[in-house]
Design a protein around this motif. Structure first.
Motif, PDB file in Angstrom:
ATOM      1  N   ILE B  18       0.856  -1.197   0.000  1.00 41.40           N
ATOM      2  CA  ILE B  18       0.000   0.000   0.000  1.00 41.40           C
ATOM      3  C   ILE B  18       0.891   1.245   0.000  1.00 41.40           C
ATOM      4  O   ILE B  18       1.796   1.370   0.827  1.00 41.40           O
ATOM      5  CB  ILE B  18      -0.906   0.017   1.234  1.00 41.40           C
ATOM      6  N   ILE B  20       0.967   5.302   0.524  1.00 43.27           N
ATOM      7  CA  ILE B  20       0.169   6.348   1.168  1.00 43.27           C
ATOM      8  C   ILE B  20       0.904   7.682   1.038  1.00 43.27           C
ATOM      9  O   ILE B  20       2.068   7.797   1.424  1.00 43.27           O
ATOM     10  CB  ILE B  20      -0.083   6.043   2.652  1.00 43.27           C
ATOM     11  N   ASN B  22       0.390  11.924   1.731  1.00 47.24           N
ATOM     12  CA  ASN B  22      -0.423  12.832   2.528  1.00 47.24           C
ATOM     13  C   ASN B  22      -0.305  14.280   2.087  1.00 47.24           C
ATOM     14  O   ASN B  22       0.747  14.708   1.599  1.00 47.24           O
ATOM     15  CB  ASN B  22       0.006  12.741   3.996  1.00 47.24           C
ATOM     16  N   SER B  74      -5.467  12.355   1.960  1.00 50.42           N
ATOM     17  CA  SER B  74      -4.397  11.434   1.587  1.00 50.42           C
ATOM     18  C   SER B  74      -4.843  10.539   0.429  1.00 50.42           C
ATOM     19  O   SER B  74      -6.034  10.311   0.223  1.00 50.42           O
ATOM     20  CB  SER B  74      -3.973  10.589   2.782  1.00 50.42           C
ATOM     21  N   HIS B  76      -4.342   6.753  -1.117  1.00 47.57           N
ATOM     22  CA  HIS B  76      -3.926   5.385  -0.836  1.00 47.57           C
ATOM     23  C   HIS B  76      -3.968   4.606  -2.147  1.00 47.57           C
ATOM     24  O   HIS B  76      -4.998   4.638  -2.836  1.00 47.57           O
ATOM     25  CB  HIS B  76      -4.871   4.719   0.176  1.00 47.57           C
TER      26      HIS B  76
END
Lengths: 116, 114
Positions: B18, B20, B22, B74, B76
């Protein structure tokens, strides 16, 4: 392919010169935006035209100017070029002016300007 | 002009993991939060966008999570693939242009290792 076209793809010129970058928006889009992308400043908004009229200005230098023609294509004119003007210049288009809320913007492939 | 702060600057993820990324903002008048994906030599392409009336939006493997109280959003990327290797930019409307233009984060270079 976003449907936005930009010419030329690459441009190499010398300091002090003047160049013109051209953009054709997606079919039916009335708004054209110009952005500059450089390593130190990132992606920055320069100027916005809607249906031939200037609507918003960002950090655009006085040496730079733009216009949008009746057929909706736009040109960005850069004059008295300096080394620091070397960057990628992107044009984006959107259907409307975005007044009140922001429209989705579709970016062209860009013009890479190198000033020697 | 940069009104959104993006992190991290770069990210390396294994295939299937994953990713991520931000973004934080200050201006509560922002009403549109897009993410753009840019491959080398290409223009930014809209990936996914959210408006603040929802807390999450999912499109395939890409999800935006929006936290209005924290003023953060964010991106993902689930099941990250080598083809996702690109630079990702968050953005928000430039309110001093009547929301007509975008201000972009500084970008995150994502590398997905096979």
């Amino acid at each position: 392919d976003s449907g936005v076209t930009q010419t030329p793809k690459h441009l190499i010129t010398a300091t002090g010169q003047r160049v013109t970058l051209r953009c054709s928006p997606r079919s039916g889009d009335l708004s054209v935006y110009w952005y500059q992308q450089s390593l130190d400043q990132g992606l920055q908004f320069l100027i916005h035209y809607y249906n031939g009229e200037e609507r918003a200005k960002g950090n655009i230098l006085e040496r730079f100017s733009a216009q949008q023609f009746p057929d909706l294509h736009s040109e960005l004119n850069l004059s008295s070029l300096e080394l620091g003007d070397s960057a990628l210049y992107f044009c984006a288009s959107s259907p409307r002016t975005g007044g009140g809320h922001t429209d989705t913007q579709y970016f062209g492939p860009g013009t890479r300007l190198t000033v020697l | 002009q940069q009104q959104v702060k993006q992190s991290p600057q770069s990210l390396i993820v294994q295939k299937g993991g994953i990713s991520i990324i931000n973004c934080a903002y200050e201006n509560t008048a922002f009403d549109y939060f897009p993410w753009y994906q840019q491959f080398p030599g290409k223009g930014p392409a809209l990936l996914i966008a959210i408006r603040p009336d929802v807390s999450e939006k999912k499109e395939g493997r890409f999800t935006i999570s929006f936290n209005k109280s924290a003023k953060q959003f964010s991106l993902h990327i689930m099941d990250s693939q080598p083809g996702d290797s690109a630079t990702y930019f968050c953005a928000a409307p430039l309110t001093d242009t009547g929301r007509r233009a975008l201000t972009f984060g500084s970008g995150t270079r994502l590398q997905v290792q096979p």
